[in-house]
Scaffold this active site. Structure first.
Site, mmCIF file in Angstrom:
data_model
loop_
_atom_site.group_PDB
_atom_site.id
_atom_site.type_symbol
_atom_site.label_atom_id
_atom_site.label_comp_id
_atom_site.label_asym_id
_atom_site.label_seq_id
_atom_site.Cartn_x
_atom_site.Cartn_y
_atom_site.Cartn_z
ATOM 1 N N GLU A 94 0.845 -1.201 0.000
ATOM 2 C CA GLU A 94 0.000 0.000 0.000
ATOM 3 C C GLU A 94 0.880 1.251 0.000
ATOM 4 O OE1 GLU A 94 -2.465 1.639 -0.589
ATOM 5 O OE2 GLU A 94 -3.964 1.688 1.010
ATOM 6 N N ASP A 95 0.337 2.342 -0.523
ATOM 7 C CA ASP A 95 1.114 3.589 -0.567
ATOM 8 C C ASP A 95 1.328 4.194 0.816
ATOM 9 O OD1 ASP A 95 -1.583 4.261 -0.292
ATOM 10 O OD2 ASP A 95 -1.643 5.628 -1.994
ATOM 11 N N ASP A 98 -2.717 5.853 6.978
ATOM 12 C CA ASP A 98 -3.112 7.137 7.559
ATOM 13 C C ASP A 98 -3.974 6.829 8.797
ATOM 14 O OD1 ASP A 98 -3.467 9.959 7.531
ATOM 15 O OD2 ASP A 98 -5.259 9.816 6.310
ATOM 16 N N PHE A 147 -0.615 16.414 3.940
ATOM 17 C CA PHE A 147 -1.143 15.689 2.785
ATOM 18 C C PHE A 147 -0.077 15.640 1.693
ATOM 19 C CE2 PHE A 147 -3.704 14.639 -0.890
ATOM 20 C CZ PHE A 147 -4.519 13.655 -0.360
ATOM 21 N N ARG A 160 -0.324 11.600 -9.473
ATOM 22 C CA ARG A 160 0.178 10.246 -9.209
ATOM 23 C C ARG A 160 1.490 9.992 -9.943
ATOM 24 N NH1 ARG A 160 -3.856 7.267 -6.662
ATOM 25 N NH2 ARG A 160 -6.002 7.674 -7.262
HETATM 26 P P1 IMP Z 1 -6.552 5.340 5.716
HETATM 27 O O1 IMP Z 1 -7.673 4.392 5.503
HETATM 28 O O2 IMP Z 1 -7.004 6.602 6.375
HETATM 29 O O3 IMP Z 1 -5.338 4.739 6.383
HETATM 30 O O4 IMP Z 1 -6.153 5.883 4.311
HETATM 31 C C1 IMP Z 1 -5.410 5.191 3.450
HETATM 32 C C2 IMP Z 1 -5.610 5.741 2.068
HETATM 33 O O5 IMP Z 1 -5.876 7.146 2.068
HETATM 34 C C3 IMP Z 1 -4.336 5.570 1.302
HETATM 35 O O6 IMP Z 1 -4.373 4.361 0.602
HETATM 36 C C4 IMP Z 1 -4.337 6.756 0.378
HETATM 37 O O7 IMP Z 1 -4.963 6.414 -0.827
HETATM 38 C C5 IMP Z 1 -5.141 7.809 1.074
HETATM 39 N N1 IMP Z 1 -4.288 8.815 1.710
HETATM 40 C C6 IMP Z 1 -4.027 8.971 3.019
HETATM 41 N N2 IMP Z 1 -3.191 9.991 3.250
HETATM 42 C C7 IMP Z 1 -2.899 10.483 2.031
HETATM 43 C C8 IMP Z 1 -2.045 11.564 1.590
HETATM 44 O O8 IMP Z 1 -1.379 12.280 2.339
HETATM 45 N N3 IMP Z 1 -2.013 11.759 0.237
HETATM 46 C C9 IMP Z 1 -2.716 11.018 -0.646
HETATM 47 N N4 IMP Z 1 -3.507 10.009 -0.274
HETATM 48 C C10 IMP Z 1 -3.598 9.745 1.049
HETATM 49 MG MG MG Z 2 -4.574 4.165 -1.476
#
Ligand code: IMP
Ligand code: MG
Length: 171
Positions: A94-95, A98, A147, A160
């Site tokens: 995963e990227d 968060d 972000f 991207r």
């Molecule tokens: P989570 O479910 O809140 O952990 O979010 C995960 C997803 O939110 C990641 O797979 C990203 O696609 C997106 N995301 C979270 N933070 C960022 C950011 O700083 N930039 C771009 N996408 C983000």
């Molecule tokens: Mg993602």
């Protein structure tokens, strides 16, 4: 936009991560990477090329953001993996982690497929934003609550394709 991590820093860390990952499995066993679309595609492409021939790969797609820089908390499965995971060493790629909601969801649904092992690799982690305590075995970089875009990560589907990771100045 301010560059947070340039492409050399990213590549160097991925080389280390690939070695760390390989060292954590018995040398003769296959490793199956499941990349999370779309954000994880660039990391996945570089990570697999830093690994040995015992790697296979697949993709899964989820959506958790609605053109916003804050998570909606809602995760939807858009595309499932093609191949069976039963009995395989699976790593979710995963990227960024968060809030942790997306990965918690993915780990739950993939664990239910009875893999031999299930681990997670994330290029980035924002620990200050965590809402659920999700386990991520391999983390590239820990970053502040900003972000970020580029290297697979988007803002409203753009940026991207940047080769580096930059901080998005909010308007
Ligand atoms: P989570 O479910 O809140 O952990 O979010 C995960 C997803 O939110 C990641 O797979 C990203 O696609 C997106 N995301 C979270 N933070 C960022 C950011 O700083 N930039 C771009 N996408 C983000
Ligand atoms: Mg993602």
């Amino acid at each position: 936009m301010k560059v947070l991590l340039d492409s050399k820093q990213i590549q160097d860390r991925i080389t280390e991560l690939a070695a760390e990952i390989e060292a954590s499995y018995p040398p003769d066993e296959e490793i199956h990477l499941v990349g999370v679309l779309k954000g994880g595609f660039v990391f996945m492409a570089d990570l697999v090329r830093a690994m040995s021939a015992r790697v296979t790969l697949d993709f899964i797609a989820v959506s958790s953001y609605q053109q916003s820089t804050r998570s909606s908390g809602e995760v939807r499965l858009l595309k499932d993996v093609d191949a069976r995971l039963e009995g395989r060493h699976v790593i979710i790629v995963e990227d960024i982690v968060d809030t942790g909601l997306t990965l918690t969801y993915l780990q739950d649904i993939l664990r239910a497929r009875a893999p031999k092992s299930l681990k997670t690799a994330c290029l980035l982690s924002k620990p200050s934003r965590r809402l659920v305590d999700v386990k991520v075995e391999f983390i590239g970089f820990t970053i502040e609550d900003k972000f970020v875009i580029g290297y697979g990560l988007d803002f409203a589907e753009k940026f991207r394709n940047l080769p580096h990771i930059a901080i998005m100045e909010e308007t």
